[in-house]
Structure formats: structure tokens, C-alpha cells
Design a protein around this motif. Structure first.
Motif, PDB file in Angstrom:
ATOM      1  N   UNK A  64       2.933   9.380  17.338  1.00 36.38           N
ATOM      2  CA  UNK A  64       1.863   9.799  16.613  1.00 36.38           C
ATOM      3  C   UNK A  64       1.523  11.056  17.026  1.00 36.38           C
ATOM      4  N   UNK A  65       1.834  11.491  18.169  1.00 36.33           N
ATOM      5  CA  UNK A  65       1.479  12.897  18.725  1.00 36.33           C
ATOM      6  C   UNK A  65       2.482  13.863  18.254  1.00 36.33           C
ATOM      7  N   UNK A  66       3.902  13.502  18.207  1.00 34.36           N
ATOM      8  CA  UNK A  66       5.029  14.211  17.820  1.00 34.36           C
ATOM      9  C   UNK A  66       4.738  14.612  16.205  1.00 34.36           C
ATOM     10  N   UNK A  67       4.447  13.695  15.535  1.00 35.24           N
ATOM     11  CA  UNK A  67       4.500  13.961  14.025  1.00 35.24           C
ATOM     12  C   UNK A  67       3.042  14.506  13.594  1.00 35.24           C
ATOM     13  N   UNK A  68       2.097  14.560  14.327  1.00 34.95           N
ATOM     14  CA  UNK A  68       0.923  14.895  14.152  1.00 34.95           C
ATOM     15  C   UNK A  68       0.522  16.167  14.620  1.00 34.95           C
ATOM     16  N   UNK A  98       4.479  21.829  -0.155  1.00 38.85           N
ATOM     17  CA  UNK A  98       3.655  21.709   1.095  1.00 38.85           C
ATOM     18  C   UNK A  98       2.516  20.567   1.203  1.00 38.85           C
ATOM     19  N   UNK A  99       1.963  20.194   0.072  1.00 33.74           N
ATOM     20  CA  UNK A  99       1.009  19.339  -0.216  1.00 33.74           C
ATOM     21  C   UNK A  99       1.883  17.655   0.131  1.00 33.74           C
ATOM     22  N   UNK A 100       3.167  17.896  -0.397  1.00 31.71           N
ATOM     23  CA  UNK A 100       3.808  16.648  -0.277  1.00 31.71           C
ATOM     24  C   UNK A 100       4.276  16.286   1.125  1.00 31.71           C
ATOM     25  N   UNK A 101       4.466  17.449   1.837  1.00 32.69           N
ATOM     26  CA  UNK A 101       4.976  17.343   3.209  1.00 32.69           C
ATOM     27  C   UNK A 101       3.796  16.958   4.009  1.00 32.69           C
ATOM     28  N   UNK A 102       2.470  17.406   3.872  1.00 26.58           N
ATOM     29  CA  UNK A 102       1.591  17.088   4.726  1.00 26.58           C
ATOM     30  C   UNK A 102       1.102  15.513   4.529  1.00 26.58           C
ATOM     31  N   UNK A 103       1.142  15.304   3.177  1.00 28.93           N
ATOM     32  CA  UNK A 103       0.809  13.950   2.756  1.00 28.93           C
ATOM     33  C   UNK A 103       1.654  12.753   3.543  1.00 28.93           C
ATOM     34  N   UNK A 104       3.039  13.254   3.597  1.00 33.44           N
ATOM     35  CA  UNK A 104       3.978  12.182   3.944  1.00 33.44           C
ATOM     36  C   UNK A 104       3.928  12.217   5.606  1.00 33.44           C
ATOM     37  N   UNK A 105       3.504  13.470   6.198  1.00 36.28           N
ATOM     38  CA  UNK A 105       3.682  13.380   7.464  1.00 36.28           C
ATOM     39  C   UNK A 105       2.340  12.640   8.181  1.00 36.28           C
ATOM     40  N   UNK A 106       1.269  12.534   7.440  1.00 41.08           N
ATOM     41  CA  UNK A 106       0.316  11.765   7.753  1.00 41.08           C
ATOM     42  C   UNK A 106       0.246  10.116   7.944  1.00 41.08           C
ATOM     43  N   UNK A 107       1.565   9.730   7.062  1.00 37.95           N
ATOM     44  CA  UNK A 107       1.707   8.277   6.824  1.00 37.95           C
ATOM     45  C   UNK A 107       2.917   7.828   7.639  1.00 37.95           C
ATOM     46  N   UNK A 108       3.847   8.779   7.741  1.00 36.02           N
ATOM     47  CA  UNK A 108       5.036   8.264   8.374  1.00 36.02           C
ATOM     48  C   UNK A 108       5.068   7.709   9.803  1.00 36.02           C
ATOM     49  N   UNK A 143       0.832  -1.070   0.042  1.00 28.25           N
ATOM     50  CA  UNK A 143       0.007   0.119   0.019  1.00 28.25           C
ATOM     51  C   UNK A 143       0.939   1.165   0.130  1.00 28.25           C
ATOM     52  N   UNK A 144       1.856   1.112   0.795  1.00 29.67           N
ATOM     53  CA  UNK A 144       2.727   2.460   0.826  1.00 29.67           C
ATOM     54  C   UNK A 144       3.518   2.563  -0.622  1.00 29.67           C
ATOM     55  N   UNK A 145       3.561   1.511  -1.401  1.00 31.37           N
ATOM     56  CA  UNK A 145       4.367   1.913  -2.660  1.00 31.37           C
ATOM     57  C   UNK A 145       3.599   2.617  -3.421  1.00 31.37           C
ATOM     58  N   UNK A 146       2.143   2.561  -3.379  1.00 30.46           N
ATOM     59  CA  UNK A 146       1.041   3.163  -4.110  1.00 30.46           C
ATOM     60  C   UNK A 146       1.079   4.596  -3.611  1.00 30.46           C
ATOM     61  N   UNK A 147       0.946   4.720  -2.270  1.00 27.58           N
ATOM     62  CA  UNK A 147       0.951   5.852  -1.490  1.00 27.58           C
ATOM     63  C   UNK A 147       2.346   7.222  -1.902  1.00 27.58           C
ATOM     64  N   UNK A 148       3.450   6.384  -1.903  1.00 28.65           N
ATOM     65  CA  UNK A 148       4.689   7.105  -2.113  1.00 28.65           C
ATOM     66  C   UNK A 148       4.588   7.474  -3.835  1.00 28.65           C
ATOM     67  N   UNK A 149       4.006   6.726  -4.513  1.00 30.80           N
ATOM     68  CA  UNK A 149       3.871   7.254  -6.075  1.00 30.80           C
ATOM     69  C   UNK A 149       3.122   8.240  -6.123  1.00 30.80           C
TER      70      UNK A 149
END
Length: 337
Positions: A313-317, A255-265, A240-246
Motif C-alpha cells: 500500500x505505501x510503496x504504490x501510494x 496520466x489519468x489512467x496511470x493514477x486510477x490504476x495505481x489506486x487499485x493495483x 468489480x475490477x472488470x468494470x474498473x478496468x473497462x
């Protein structure tokens, strides 16, 4: 000659019967007395330090997960499917650590570390049940992130309340059902030798080591269950993260890439920690087990990583931190009035 032969046969039969009786008596004795949890071979000051350290870690774990459960319930901003799953993950972690950490701490200071057979079986059942449910729930959370990032316009339509509750129900039912079958299979074995468990709780490998019959079928069942609970879900999460990373790489706005990445990392880090340690312990043949080594890995897997999850979860969110500040602010204002 015939008399001597008859006497020899009779003596051999008596000897065989006597051995069988002793074996049955040993089995009954082990079953009646239960097991002894050996834990860690530490005494004196080191024992007190160990107790204080892991008691403090347990308090941090409980407070962190309870905070996530409370703020996700009371703050309207955290009413999305993502935080519904996160709340359930924290609830499972609370139950998961309650299964064995209090007993581990008690056994650290106790003189008698004997555990009845039924208590040992129940501990193993709930350990596998909550651990398995968590494995399935992490897959559900990965699917939620996949839909949110790869199909954002259809997210609310796909991840509706009915589907979310169905996914949660499947995760819980699967974990508890698989655990019941596996626990019954393991405790159907005869334990007629030593009843000392070289671990700090009733885990699968050390209990299997005490069985005095052929455990090949049981080991194969454990391997297949672990493949179903651990390896297959982990592969699905990575896929699933292969598709998410793509999808993230195709976002033009940084900024959008950073926000999307922060919700998944955060979820990816938790999944790697959880599945990595569990796969190391359970998906390998019995001959390669090292109980002392596994005991240390299990200590990290069952005590350290659950404590880290709320921090990850809290430090990255930002939403979790914002909700925590709002809830804390409302609580402080209501107390001071």
C-alpha cells in the motif's frame, strides 16, 4: 446350553460396556488435557533461527500496520473513505496476527506445547472472526474503488459517512457472527483419540482430523462458510475490477489512467494474496488435505502476507508516502525543540 448362551451374551455386553467406558474415558481425558500444538519439527540452531526470523517479521508487520493506522488518523489528507477502510484493514491485521503469532513464537522455544481446550476454541474463534471480517472488508474496499472510478462525480454522494460506517459494521458483525457458529459446531465434536494438532495453531482442518465421530456435516458446514467468506467475495472483487478496468481504458489521458490504476493495483494484489492462499487451504475436501503442506502454506498466509500489505500500500501510494513524511517531519520537529 442355555447357561452357556447366557454367559456369552453377558460377556459380550460386558465387553461392549467396557469399550464404551474406555471411549468415554478417552474423550474426557482428551477434553480435560486439551491439545498439544506440534508446530514445526525443528531443534537446536534451526529452532533459534526460525524464532528470530519470524519474530523480526512480526515486528515489521506490527510497525507497518501501526504506522498506517496512526498516519491515517492524524493526517487530514487521509480522511477519505478509502483510507478509513485501509485503517480498519490494518487494525484487523494487527488483531489477526496477535491471535496466534505470539503463541507460535512461544511454542517454538517452549518444552510444553499443551493448549487448554477453551484456549484452542478461543484462538480458532478470533482467527475466523478477524479473517472473515477482513474478507468482507476487502469487498467493501473494492466497492469503494468501483464507485470512485466508475462514478467519480457521484462518489462523495454515494460514499458518505453513514454508508461507510454501515458497511464497516456489516463486515465486523458478519465475520464475528459466522465465526461463533462455526467454532461452536467444530468444538461440539467429541475428541476421544489423539490430541496432537499437526499445526502451529488451532486451525479448522487439523482440529477436524482429531474428531472421533462422523464429521461429514461439519465438513459441509465449513465448506459452505468458506464459500460465503472466501469464494463469493473474491468473485465479487474480480467482477468489480472488470468494470474498473473497462472504465480505466476509456480514460483518454494517460496520466489519468496511470493514477486510477495505481489506486487499485495495491488492493487487487492484497486480495489475490489473501483469497488465493485461503481458498487453497479451506475450499477442498478432507481427503485431499495434506497437513504438512497446509502448514507451510498457512505459515506464508498468516505471517508473510500480513507483513507485505503495508509495503504494497505505501510503496504504490503517493498519498500514504506523503502523509508519512509529513507526520515524521512534525514528530521530528517537536522532538528537537
Amino acid at each position: 446350553m442355555e447357561n452357556e448362551t447366557g454367559e456369552c451374551k453377558e460377556e459380550q455386553n460386558n465387553l461392549t460396556t467396557g469399550c464404551r467406558v474406555k471411549m468415554e474415558q478417552g474423550q474426557n481425558k482428551s477434553t480435560d488435557e486439551g491439545f498439544v500444538i506440534l508446530g514445526f519439527n525443528i531443534n537446536g540452531t534451526l529452532q533459534n533461527i526460525f524464532f528470530a526470523l519470524f519474530f523480526l517479521m512480526y515486528l515489521i508487520t506490527l510497525s507497518g500496520h501501526l504506522a498506517i493506522v496512526v498516519i491515517s488518523l492524524v493526517d487530514p489528507a487521509l480522511s477519505t473513505p478509502m483510507y478509513l477502510f485501509l485503517r480498519n484493514l490494518s487494525f484487523i491485521e494487527i488483531c489477526y496476527t496477535l491471535v496466534f503469532v505470539p503463541e507460535m513464537l512461544a511454542n517454538t522455544l517452549a518444552k510444553s506445547k499443551r493448549v487448554p481446550l477453551m484456549v484452542c476454541a478461543m484462538q480458532m474463534y478470533f482467527f475466523i472472526a478477524f479473517g472473515g471480517t477482513e474478507c468482507f472488508l476487502l469487498v467493501v474496499m473494492a466497492y469503494d474503488r468501483y464507485v470512485a472510478i466508475c462514478h467519480p462525480l457521484r462518489y462523495t454522494l454515494i460514499m458518505n459517512q453513514n454508508l461507510c460506517m454501515q458497511l464497516l459494521l456489516v463486515a465486523y458483525i458478519s465475520g464475528f457472527t459466522i465465526s461463533l457458529g462455526l467454532t461452536m459446531l467444530i468444538f461440539s465434536l467429541p475428541f476421544c483419540g489423539s490430541h496432537n494438532i499437526n499445526h502451529f495453531f488451532c486451525d479448522i482442518p487439523p482440529v477436524l482430523f482429531l474428531a472421533c465421530s462422523d464429521t461429514h456435516v461439519n465438513e459441509m458446514a465449513v465448506f459452505l462458510v468458506c464459500m460465503m467468506i472466501l469464494l463469493i467475495p473474491f468473485v465479487l472483487i474480480l467482477l468489480s475490477y472488470v468494470f474498473i478496468a473497462n472504465s480505466i481504458l476509456r480514460i483518454k489521458c494517460s496520466q489519468g489512467r496511470k493514477k486510477a490504476f495505481s489506486t487499485c493495483v495495491a488492493h487487487l494484489v492484497v486480495a489475490v494474496l489473501h483469497y488465493g492462499c485461503a481458498i487453497f487451504i479451506y475450499i477442498r475436501p478432507k481427503a485431499s488435505y495434506s497437513l504438512n503442506e497446509d502448514k507451510v502454506v498457512s505459515l506464508i498466509y498468516t505471517n508473510v502476507t500480513p507483513m507485505l500489505y503495508p509495503m504494497i500500500y505505501s510503496l504504490r501510494n503517493k498519498e500514504v508516502k506523503g502523509a508519512l513524511k509529513r507526520v515524521w517531519g512534525r514528530t521530528f520537529v517537536s522532538v528537537t525543540r
